[in-house]
Scaffold this active site. Sequence first.
Site, short mmCIF file in Angstrom:
data_model
loop_
_atom_site.label_atom_id
_atom_site.label_comp_id
_atom_site.label_asym_id
_atom_site.label_seq_id
_atom_site.Cartn_x
_atom_site.Cartn_y
_atom_site.Cartn_z
N SER A 24 -1.14 0.72 4.74
CA SER A 24 0.10 -0.02 4.47
C SER A 24 -0.13 -1.52 4.58
O SER A 24 0.38 -2.31 3.76
CB SER A 24 1.18 0.39 5.48
OG SER A 24 1.50 1.74 5.31
N ARG A 28 -0.06 -4.56 1.54
CA ARG A 28 0.84 -5.72 1.68
C ARG A 28 0.07 -7.02 1.68
O ARG A 28 0.52 -8.02 1.12
CB ARG A 28 1.68 -5.56 2.96
CG ARG A 28 2.79 -4.49 2.77
CD ARG A 28 3.26 -3.96 4.10
NE ARG A 28 4.41 -3.07 3.99
CZ ARG A 28 4.36 -1.78 3.63
NH1 ARG A 28 3.21 -1.22 3.28
NH2 ARG A 28 5.46 -1.05 3.58
N GLY A 96 1.94 5.64 -4.14
CA GLY A 96 3.39 5.45 -4.04
C GLY A 96 3.74 4.06 -3.54
O GLY A 96 4.70 3.43 -4.01
N SER A 169 12.93 4.57 4.74
CA SER A 169 11.69 4.48 3.97
C SER A 169 11.21 3.04 3.93
O SER A 169 11.94 2.15 3.49
CB SER A 169 11.91 4.99 2.54
OG SER A 169 10.94 4.44 1.68
N ASP A 319 3.65 10.58 8.09
CA ASP A 319 2.41 10.99 7.41
C ASP A 319 1.55 11.91 8.27
O ASP A 319 0.59 12.50 7.78
CB ASP A 319 1.59 9.75 7.02
CG ASP A 319 2.27 8.96 5.92
OD1 ASP A 319 3.06 9.55 5.15
OD2 ASP A 319 2.03 7.74 5.83
C1 S3P Z 1 4.38 3.68 3.40
C2 S3P Z 1 5.57 4.23 3.76
C3 S3P Z 1 5.78 5.68 3.92
C4 S3P Z 1 4.46 6.43 4.04
C5 S3P Z 1 3.44 5.97 3.03
C6 S3P Z 1 3.17 4.48 3.20
C7 S3P Z 1 4.30 2.21 3.25
O1 S3P Z 1 6.47 6.17 2.78
O2 S3P Z 1 4.67 7.81 3.90
O3 S3P Z 1 2.23 6.68 3.23
O4 S3P Z 1 3.18 1.65 3.20
O5 S3P Z 1 5.36 1.58 3.16
P1 S3P Z 1 8.07 6.10 2.67
O6 S3P Z 1 8.46 4.69 2.65
O7 S3P Z 1 8.40 6.80 1.39
O8 S3P Z 1 8.57 6.83 3.88
#
Ligand code: S3P
Length: 437
Positions: A24, A28, A96, A169, A319
């Site tokens: 994460s 960023r 994602g 989220s 996760d």
């Molecule tokens: C993440 C947020 C989480 C997590 C993903 C990474 C992030 O997802 O499951 O692996 O870096 O912001 P959600 O925001 O959908 O909960």
Amino acid sequence: MANQLIIHSGHPLIGQCRVPGDKSISHRAVIFGSIAEGHTRIRNFLNGHDCFATVNVMRALGVRIDERSATELVVHGVGLDGLQEPEDVLDCANSGTTIRLMTGLLAGQPFASVLTGTDQIRRRPMGRIVAPLRQMGARITGRQDGRLAPLSIAPTDLQAIEYDMPVASAQVKSCVLLAGLFAHGLTIVREPGPARDHTERMLISMGAPIEVLGGSTIHGERPQRPLKPLNITVPGDISSAAFLLAAGALTPGSNLTIADVGINPTRIGIVDALAEMGAAIQYKSRTEQGGEPTANLVVTTSQLRGTTFGGEQIVTMIDELPTLAVVATQAAGRTIIRDAAELRVKEVNRIDATVTELKKMGARITGTEDGFIIDGPTPLHGAVVDSHGDHRLAMAWTVAGLIAKGSTTIYNAHVTADSFPGFEMTLRALGAEIEEK
Ligand code: S3P
């Protein structure tokens, strides 16, 4: 890269290791560094597939990013108004975080863009980001009225909104805050639970006018001054450390230390959960790295008891829940995991996949609408299992394989490199017996 892993149980895990940089935070640092003015240096960058999807998307938007080594990047920030119209569709691969954060960043740009990714990504819900962005005036179209990628973004001016997030989220929160940097007025986001706060921490450290009020409300607006570049060493990813913590707690005779792991309070749900079950985990040498708290985590084999988990703790270990399910098979009594329906919209439906695969190994596990019920302790036996193309599931099954009787074969295991390049080697160096095919 290995497509099959064969795990042989019966070896304690002993020694000290590190895990790759936090996924994460790595995403960023690249995105925010790109819109800062000046050079951002990122050390211990996660060189996994997901974070490189972000690097490639930023490059396609005209940002120069130098790779000084496998884990060190220099991002030549172009400033808030310096991104360029991409020549082609932007490929977010299987990430994602990339597609959701980039949609927020691109929604208020003066040029058009299209974001897409793998078939897995094109099945994941995008309505959760498209809805608030449309409220801000964004012109986004996508399949099924914007609920699914590819997402096509037309240039427009955004207006700030006040947004009560229906789900906790961090990707949605970060998407709206990024769009808020380019919107007129004050953006206010309220979150229903403590989703990871790396975006707020990092943007604030770069001088962005963002304020966190009472933990659940975040204000942000268009910066009057350029964002300052970062000079950051990314902490080890606690989500990767979680596999080793679980393996250490379960494998008889283990004693292992994982150095320099990020212990941001919005991420340590798994450590608390394992401790509640009776695992012996200690934080040592606490310090701070890149605006995030870190520590060495020490774990030894422990007797575990079944426990119930739900509520706000869930988002802080979302996760890690498939791994927690593996751990629960070895705990005495019943473990209940609830309020985790979000697992159904991760890389794959992690509730169904976890139940299907762990049952093959003999687990007593039932899936519910929003989690699992697991009875233990149950001796697991080796089996042939599948990752379903999901990196975290491949690694959770490895943990199960380390304590199962006989050997366990994991198909589609190459995906471990999405978030934990070197996973197999790290375990082997601690004493595990793992073959790659
Ligand atoms: C993440 C947020 C989480 C997590 C993903 C990474 C992030 O997802 O499951 O692996 O870096 O912001 P959600 O925001 O959908 O909960």
